[in-house]
Design a protein around this motif. Structure first.
Motif, PDB file in Angstrom:
ATOM      1  N   ASN A  27      67.799   7.712  21.445  1.00  0.00           N
ATOM      2  CA  ASN A  27      67.570   8.316  20.135  1.00  0.00           C
ATOM      3  C   ASN A  27      66.242   9.051  20.057  1.00  0.00           C
ATOM      4  OD1 ASN A  27      69.991   7.469  18.867  1.00  0.00           O
ATOM      5  ND2 ASN A  27      69.158   5.397  18.672  1.00  0.00           N
ATOM      6  N   GLU A  28      65.505   9.074  21.157  1.00  0.00           N
ATOM      7  CA  GLU A  28      64.255   9.810  21.164  1.00  0.00           C
ATOM      8  C   GLU A  28      64.525  11.300  20.950  1.00  0.00           C
ATOM      9  OE1 GLU A  28      61.013   9.040  21.438  1.00  0.00           O
ATOM     10  OE2 GLU A  28      61.486   6.898  21.328  1.00  0.00           O
ATOM     11  N   PRO A  29      63.634  11.993  20.235  1.00  0.00           N
ATOM     12  CA  PRO A  29      63.866  13.401  19.930  1.00  0.00           C
ATOM     13  C   PRO A  29      63.867  14.311  21.158  1.00  0.00           C
ATOM     14  CG  PRO A  29      62.207  12.459  18.475  1.00  0.00           C
ATOM     15  CD  PRO A  29      62.438  11.466  19.573  1.00  0.00           C
ATOM     16  N   THR A  30      64.582  15.404  21.023  1.00  0.00           N
ATOM     17  CA  THR A  30      64.478  16.515  21.971  1.00  0.00           C
ATOM     18  C   THR A  30      63.317  17.396  21.523  1.00  0.00           C
ATOM     19  OG1 THR A  30      66.840  16.524  22.462  1.00  0.00           O
ATOM     20  CG2 THR A  30      65.631  18.562  22.879  1.00  0.00           C
ATOM     21  N   VAL A  31      62.491  17.808  22.467  1.00  0.00           N
ATOM     22  CA  VAL A  31      61.326  18.633  22.158  1.00  0.00           C
ATOM     23  C   VAL A  31      61.664  20.092  22.460  1.00  0.00           C
ATOM     24  CG1 VAL A  31      58.874  19.013  22.579  1.00  0.00           C
ATOM     25  CG2 VAL A  31      59.830  16.700  22.802  1.00  0.00           C
ATOM     26  N   LEU A  32      61.733  20.906  21.420  1.00  0.00           N
ATOM     27  CA  LEU A  32      61.958  22.344  21.592  1.00  0.00           C
ATOM     28  C   LEU A  32      60.604  23.035  21.677  1.00  0.00           C
ATOM     29  CD1 LEU A  32      64.786  23.200  19.019  1.00  0.00           C
ATOM     30  CD2 LEU A  32      64.976  22.257  21.328  1.00  0.00           C
ATOM     31  N   LEU A  33      60.375  23.751  22.753  1.00  0.00           N
ATOM     32  CA  LEU A  33      59.098  24.423  22.987  1.00  0.00           C
ATOM     33  C   LEU A  33      59.290  25.927  22.804  1.00  0.00           C
ATOM     34  CD1 LEU A  33      58.464  22.258  26.097  1.00  0.00           C
ATOM     35  CD2 LEU A  33      56.884  22.286  24.175  1.00  0.00           C
ATOM     36  N   ILE A  34      58.667  26.461  21.758  1.00  0.00           N
ATOM     37  CA  ILE A  34      58.859  27.871  21.400  1.00  0.00           C
ATOM     38  C   ILE A  34      57.561  28.628  21.671  1.00  0.00           C
ATOM     39  CG2 ILE A  34      59.736  29.447  19.662  1.00  0.00           C
ATOM     40  CD1 ILE A  34      61.574  27.037  20.146  1.00  0.00           C
ATOM     41  N   PRO A  35      57.565  29.582  22.606  1.00  0.00           N
ATOM     42  CA  PRO A  35      56.334  30.305  22.940  1.00  0.00           C
ATOM     43  C   PRO A  35      56.057  31.450  21.974  1.00  0.00           C
ATOM     44  CG  PRO A  35      58.110  31.102  24.306  1.00  0.00           C
ATOM     45  CD  PRO A  35      58.694  30.011  23.430  1.00  0.00           C
ATOM     46  N   GLY A  36      54.845  31.958  22.034  1.00  0.00           N
ATOM     47  CA  GLY A  36      54.449  33.068  21.185  1.00  0.00           C
ATOM     48  C   GLY A  36      54.811  34.423  21.778  1.00  0.00           C
ATOM     49  N   HIS A  37      54.182  35.453  21.265  1.00  0.00           N
ATOM     50  CA  HIS A  37      54.505  36.820  21.653  1.00  0.00           C
ATOM     51  C   HIS A  37      54.307  37.061  23.152  1.00  0.00           C
ATOM     52  CE1 HIS A  37      53.694  38.307  17.278  1.00  0.00           C
ATOM     53  NE2 HIS A  37      54.844  37.706  17.412  1.00  0.00           N
ATOM     54  N   ALA A  80      60.291  31.049  28.199  1.00  0.00           N
ATOM     55  CA  ALA A  80      60.273  29.609  28.456  1.00  0.00           C
ATOM     56  C   ALA A  80      59.308  29.255  29.578  1.00  0.00           C
ATOM     57  CB  ALA A  80      61.685  29.139  28.793  1.00  0.00           C
ATOM     58  N   TRP A  81      59.125  30.162  30.529  1.00  0.00           N
ATOM     59  CA  TRP A  81      58.241  29.924  31.675  1.00  0.00           C
ATOM     60  C   TRP A  81      56.820  29.557  31.268  1.00  0.00           C
ATOM     61  CZ3 TRP A  81      53.907  32.967  31.966  1.00  0.00           C
ATOM     62  CH2 TRP A  81      53.928  34.154  31.205  1.00  0.00           C
ATOM     63  N   ALA A  82      56.397  29.990  30.098  1.00  0.00           N
ATOM     64  CA  ALA A  82      55.027  29.734  29.663  1.00  0.00           C
ATOM     65  C   ALA A  82      54.732  28.241  29.508  1.00  0.00           C
ATOM     66  CB  ALA A  82      54.747  30.452  28.341  1.00  0.00           C
ATOM     67  N   TRP A  83      55.779  27.441  29.349  1.00  0.00           N
ATOM     68  CA  TRP A  83      55.619  26.007  29.123  1.00  0.00           C
ATOM     69  C   TRP A  83      55.774  25.183  30.408  1.00  0.00           C
ATOM     70  CZ3 TRP A  83      53.722  24.724  24.553  1.00  0.00           C
ATOM     71  CH2 TRP A  83      54.000  25.531  23.439  1.00  0.00           C
ATOM     72  N   ASP A  84      55.904  25.813  31.563  1.00  0.00           N
ATOM     73  CA  ASP A  84      56.263  25.088  32.790  1.00  0.00           C
ATOM     74  C   ASP A  84      55.392  23.858  33.043  1.00  0.00           C
ATOM     75  OD1 ASP A  84      58.316  26.817  33.279  1.00  0.00           O
ATOM     76  OD2 ASP A  84      57.333  27.885  34.933  1.00  0.00           O
ATOM     77  N   GLU A  85      54.079  24.024  32.946  1.00  0.00           N
ATOM     78  CA  GLU A  85      53.187  22.903  33.255  1.00  0.00           C
ATOM     79  C   GLU A  85      53.313  21.789  32.224  1.00  0.00           C
ATOM     80  OE1 GLU A  85      49.184  24.476  35.016  1.00  0.00           O
ATOM     81  OE2 GLU A  85      50.046  26.054  33.774  1.00  0.00           O
ATOM     82  N   VAL A 102      63.319  21.212  25.859  1.00  0.00           N
ATOM     83  CA  VAL A 102      64.092  22.457  25.920  1.00  0.00           C
ATOM     84  C   VAL A 102      63.127  23.608  25.649  1.00  0.00           C
ATOM     85  CG1 VAL A 102      65.979  23.821  24.957  1.00  0.00           C
ATOM     86  CG2 VAL A 102      66.214  21.331  25.128  1.00  0.00           C
ATOM     87  N   PRO A 103      62.545  24.205  26.694  1.00  0.00           N
ATOM     88  CA  PRO A 103      61.714  25.397  26.487  1.00  0.00           C
ATOM     89  C   PRO A 103      62.623  26.599  26.248  1.00  0.00           C
ATOM     90  CG  PRO A 103      61.848  24.878  28.820  1.00  0.00           C
ATOM     91  CD  PRO A 103      62.604  23.798  28.106  1.00  0.00           C
TER      92      PRO A 103
END
Length: 247
Positions: A6-16, A20-25, A38-39
């Motif tokens: 039941n732990e949340p899914t983390v949606l990672l939304i990058p800026g301009h 999705a690659w921006a969140w790799d690390e 989910v980036p």
């Protein structure tokens, strides 16, 4: 290690200019502690999309919305910089489906906001500016030459319709969603002062009902300059989001 289904899914939304690659690390570090991530690459930021320059702010919000609605798990949204506009639209439409929102050197936008109202209708898209110009708009502190080279090589021009898009909001329940503001290029103390003074960039922050301000002193792109610390803050925010969201 997180194992609760039941732990949340983390949606990672990058800026301009980012995908999705921006969140790799950050994804690597969150995955290592058991977080489901989910980036996202928003419409208009996919270099292989031949029609990307025509994508709109509503297209971006709709893409996030589809993931939020279809997820079998609760959702925590992490929004960086220019993601503030489409994420604000999603919070307005589905406040009850979001356990928490984490704003990374950004924050919720007010109804009627336009990111770049002076942008010409003839502008198809906006490439990443020179770093001298970009540095006048946002802090590049903590970014190595290697990181800047990667940023330049992978950046995708921001669609003009996104820059000109107007944010129209109507559900005040969006302000009830528990919120974490990660303050990087502007300290939490200054954010608090500006919000209290009604500064247009922070006016919505002052109206949030459940907000935590966390300092992470660095530049505007902490996913690159301090990925370990940012991942730790996100992990803590997810852990604090175990209580149900709005009914």
């Amino acid at each position: 290690m997180t194992t609760d289904t039941n732990e949340p899914t983390v949606l990672l939304i990058p800026g301009h200019w980012l995908g999705a690659w921006a969140w790799d690390e950050v994804v690597d570090r969150l995955t290592a502690v058991g977080r489901r991530t989910v980036p996202m690459t928003l419409p208009g930021l996919d270099a292989d999309d031949d029609e990307r320059a025509s994508r709109t702010l509503d297209d971006q919000a709709a893409a996030i919305e589809r993931v939020v609605v279809s997820e079998e798990h609760p959702v925590v949204i992490v929004a960086h910089s220019g993601a503030g506009a489409p994420v604000s639209l999603v919070l307005d439409r589905h406040p009850g489906l979001v356990r928490r929102v984490v704003w990374v050197d950004s924050g919720p936008v007010a109804s009627g906001s336009v990111f770049a109202p002076e942008t010409s209708e003839q502008l198809d898209d906006l490439p990443l500016p020179s770093f001298d110009e970009l540095g006048e708009q946002a802090s590049l502190a903590g970014l190595s030459t290697e990181v800047l080279e990667r940023f330049r090589a992978r950046a995708v021009p921001e669609p003009g319709p996104v820059l000109r898009g107007r944010v129209e909001l109507g559900d005040e329940a969006r302000r009830k969603v528990p919120t974490t503001l990660v303050c990087c290029s502007i300290s939490s103390a200054l954010v608090g002062e500006l919000a209290a003074a009604g500064h247009p960039m922070f006016a919505e922050t002052a109206r949030l009902e459940h907000v935590e301000l966390v300092d992470l002193p660095t530049g505007h792109w902490p996913m690159w300059s301090r990925p370990d610390d940012l991942a730790e803050i996100i992990d803590a925010a997810v852990a604090a989001s175990r209580t149900p969201a709005l009914p």
